[in-house]
Motif scaffolding. Structure first.
Motif, short mmCIF file in Angstrom:
data_model
loop_
_atom_site.label_atom_id
_atom_site.label_comp_id
_atom_site.label_asym_id
_atom_site.label_seq_id
_atom_site.Cartn_x
_atom_site.Cartn_y
_atom_site.Cartn_z
N LEU A 158 1.33 0.47 1.55
CA LEU A 158 0.02 -0.02 1.15
C LEU A 158 -0.65 -0.72 2.32
O LEU A 158 0.02 -1.22 3.23
CB LEU A 158 0.14 -0.98 -0.04
CG LEU A 158 0.88 -0.44 -1.28
CD1 LEU A 158 0.93 -1.51 -2.37
CD2 LEU A 158 0.21 0.83 -1.80
N THR A 159 -1.96 -0.78 2.29
CA THR A 159 -2.70 -1.39 3.38
C THR A 159 -2.91 -2.88 3.13
O THR A 159 -3.18 -3.30 2.01
CB THR A 159 -4.08 -0.71 3.54
OG1 THR A 159 -4.78 -0.81 2.30
CG2 THR A 159 -3.92 0.74 3.92
N ASP A 192 -2.50 -5.44 -0.18
CA ASP A 192 -2.63 -4.71 -1.44
C ASP A 192 -1.31 -4.72 -2.20
O ASP A 192 -0.23 -4.87 -1.61
CB ASP A 192 -3.06 -3.27 -1.15
CG ASP A 192 -3.74 -2.61 -2.34
OD1 ASP A 192 -3.96 -3.31 -3.35
OD2 ASP A 192 -4.05 -1.41 -2.26
N THR A 218 -3.17 0.54 -7.28
CA THR A 218 -3.12 -0.76 -6.62
C THR A 218 -4.39 -1.56 -6.93
O THR A 218 -5.36 -1.03 -7.45
CB THR A 218 -2.99 -0.61 -5.09
OG1 THR A 218 -4.24 -0.16 -4.55
CG2 THR A 218 -1.89 0.39 -4.74
N ASP A 243 -6.13 2.16 -4.66
CA ASP A 243 -5.34 3.23 -4.07
C ASP A 243 -4.40 3.81 -5.12
O ASP A 243 -3.83 3.07 -5.93
CB ASP A 243 -4.53 2.68 -2.89
CG ASP A 243 -3.94 3.77 -2.02
OD1 ASP A 243 -4.27 4.95 -2.24
OD2 ASP A 243 -3.16 3.43 -1.10
N HIS A 260 -1.07 6.43 -6.02
CA HIS A 260 0.11 7.15 -5.52
C HIS A 260 0.77 7.88 -6.69
O HIS A 260 0.73 7.41 -7.83
CB HIS A 260 1.11 6.20 -4.87
CG HIS A 260 0.62 5.61 -3.57
ND1 HIS A 260 1.08 6.02 -2.35
CD2 HIS A 260 -0.31 4.66 -3.32
CE1 HIS A 260 0.48 5.33 -1.39
NE2 HIS A 260 -0.38 4.50 -1.97
N PRO A 313 0.87 9.66 -1.55
CA PRO A 313 -0.49 9.22 -1.91
C PRO A 313 -1.25 10.34 -2.61
O PRO A 313 -1.04 11.52 -2.33
CB PRO A 313 -1.12 8.87 -0.55
CG PRO A 313 0.01 8.78 0.41
CD PRO A 313 1.08 9.70 -0.10
N PHE A 341 -5.46 4.40 3.48
CA PHE A 341 -6.45 4.24 2.42
C PHE A 341 -7.60 3.36 2.89
O PHE A 341 -7.38 2.28 3.45
CB PHE A 341 -5.78 3.61 1.20
CG PHE A 341 -6.72 3.26 0.10
CD1 PHE A 341 -7.27 4.23 -0.71
CD2 PHE A 341 -7.08 1.93 -0.12
CE1 PHE A 341 -8.15 3.90 -1.73
CE2 PHE A 341 -7.94 1.58 -1.14
CZ PHE A 341 -8.48 2.57 -1.94
#
Length: 450
Positions: free
Chosen positions: A172-173, A176, A193, A197, A199, A259, A268
């Motif tokens: 995750l970025t 997040d 998320t 985002d 997945h 993803p 993302f």
């Protein structure tokens, strides 16, 4: 020869009075007897799951909105916490001695429970499991369960395994974290998320667990656990036997995760996947859920804090009210691929701890179409309705607790939306519409249907 009256010809008002004396299982069976009875008796879904605290037990009630009444379900021990619901089943987390947590699937209508293998890794046991999803109609010999474990991991267990498997962290970025999961067809679990985002986790196929040869002799001498009664024997998490079944030595088969936007192979970025101004709005709507409806994937965003005014990236401002909800649809052939919809085509969404449901609501008594039904509100949790047309959330008054209408009101807590099955025919004028908890289509292959 005089013909006797048919059961199907009972007067609707008489049939309703009979229905007021039935439990939920009997009531649902009566609705399935014939078309006339189905038309006379109000649907059992959607319902609110309500809990009344007893001395050492929770007394759950299913309160269907169409019938404006409630049904008492099988009680379970008060140490339990509900962390999922689907297809008439509940997922419960129970804290036991030595801080050991036991996870149980319970059908409170049939009084059937499935004690799941233990989550043995102490580091993850100390983390809160926020939501659990599982296969429809699970059995002790055949099930698959997935849960949000920690902020960026998925844990899962299938029949035949001795313990849960904890997957590697999902990439995750920034800060997040996972906030919702939904179970779909063939072991596919979609994870969402807080930034929006998505997945996809593909669970291994369920494996049937075999009974031991001396299954008939097993029981009193073995460690047992039950949420239907307080145990007299402490549950041993690393036991090779559990509830009369021998667990295979094999662990869970490997699950995979990728993803939703894996084709781009890029990190993302809300600015590229969400149409403006929702690339900015995504940051300020922390309550998010996934819903499948008619083969398409949707995100439901809610502002759970207070009214805010946002400064947009391209200039200008956007005001978001308290508990305002946005519904975005995934269109993989478009760029940006997520954009807001203003109408749900007669459907309504039901989100929360339950596996999210999309239900065609036109013509269903007690329901409003083109709405998002959620759990929350100020103070204690309650059923809430967000109307897509008015842009407002209002309280959804729960039916009074008791077998028959008019029973004295009792204090309760609202847990989640409760549906008896994941695919139930709807008594509406359109006939072909259905209640859906799962989609028969993969969101990756769904086309542009607007």
């Amino acid at each position: 020869m005089t013909l006797l009256p048919r059961w199907a010809d009972l007067q609707p008002d008489l049939l309703c009075r009979i229905g007021d004396r039935l439990d939920l299982k009997g009531y649902a069976s009566a609705r399935g007897a014939c078309t006339a009875w189905r038309c006379a008796l109000a649907p059992t879904s959607p319902a609110l799951l309500l809990l009344v605290a007893g001395e050492d037990q929770w007394r759950p009630y299913a309160a269907p909105l169409p019938s404006r009444r409630s049904f008492e379900l099988t009680a379970f021990i008060s140490d339990s916490r509900c962390i999922g619901s689907s297809n008439g089943w509940l997922a419960l987390s129970v804290k036991q001695l030595w801080r050991r947590t036991v996870f149980v699937l319970l059908n409170p209508v049939a009084a059937v429970e499935i004690v799941l293998p233990p989550l043995l890794i102490c580091h993850y046991e100390s983390k809160r499991i926020s939501k659990v999803v599982f296969t429809p109609n699970p059995t002790k010999e055949d099930f698959a369960v997935a849960a949000i474990c920690d902020v960026n991991r998925i844990a899962y267990v299938t029949a035949g395994a001795r313990r849960w498997a904890v997957m590697d962290p999902i990439g995750l970025t920034g800060d997040d974290q996972l906030t919702d999961i939904v179970y779909t067809d063939n072991g596919k679990v979609y994870c969402l998320t807080k930034r929006g985002d998505v997945h996809l986790v593909c669970l291994p196929q369920c494996r049937r667990c075999r009974k031991p040869a001396n299954a008939d002799d097993a029981g009193p001498s073995e460690p047992e656990f039950s949420v239907l009664r307080h145990p007299t024997v402490i549950f041993l998490g690393n036991s090779e036997r559990q509830d009369g079944f021998e667990l295979n030595a094999d662990m869970n088969a490997l699950a995979t995760v990728e993803p939703l936007l894996s084709e781009a192979n890029l990190p993302f970025n809300p600015a590229t996947v969400f149409a403006p101004p929702y690339d900015t709005v995504s940051v300020f709507t922390s309550a998010k859920n996934l819903v499948f409806s008619e083969g398409s994937l949707y995100q439901v965003w809610r502002n759970s804090s207070c009214t805010v005014t946002l400064q947009l990236r391209g200039g200008g401002r956007c005001r978001i009210s308290d508990n305002e909800i946005f519904v975005l649809r995934y269109c993989p052939q478009r760029q940006p691929c997520w954009d807001v919809v203003k109408d749900l085509g007669g459907y309504s969404f039901f989100v929360g701890r339950n596996n999210a449901v999309s239900m065609y609501a036109e013509g269903v008594p007690g329901l409003r179409a083109n709405c998002v039904y959620w759990i929350g509100g100020h103070g204690r949790d309650q059923g809430m309705i967000f109307d897509m047309a008015t842009g407002r959330s209002t309280s959804c008054r729960a039916p009074q607790i008791g077998q028959a209408p008019g029973h004295l009101h009792r204090q309760y807590s609202t847990v989640c939306w409760y549906f008896l099955s994941d695919l139930v025919s709807n008594n509406s004028s359109s006939g072909g519409r259905r209640v859906r908890e799962v989609s028969i289509s993969d969101a990756k292959s769904s086309g542009d249907q607007e």
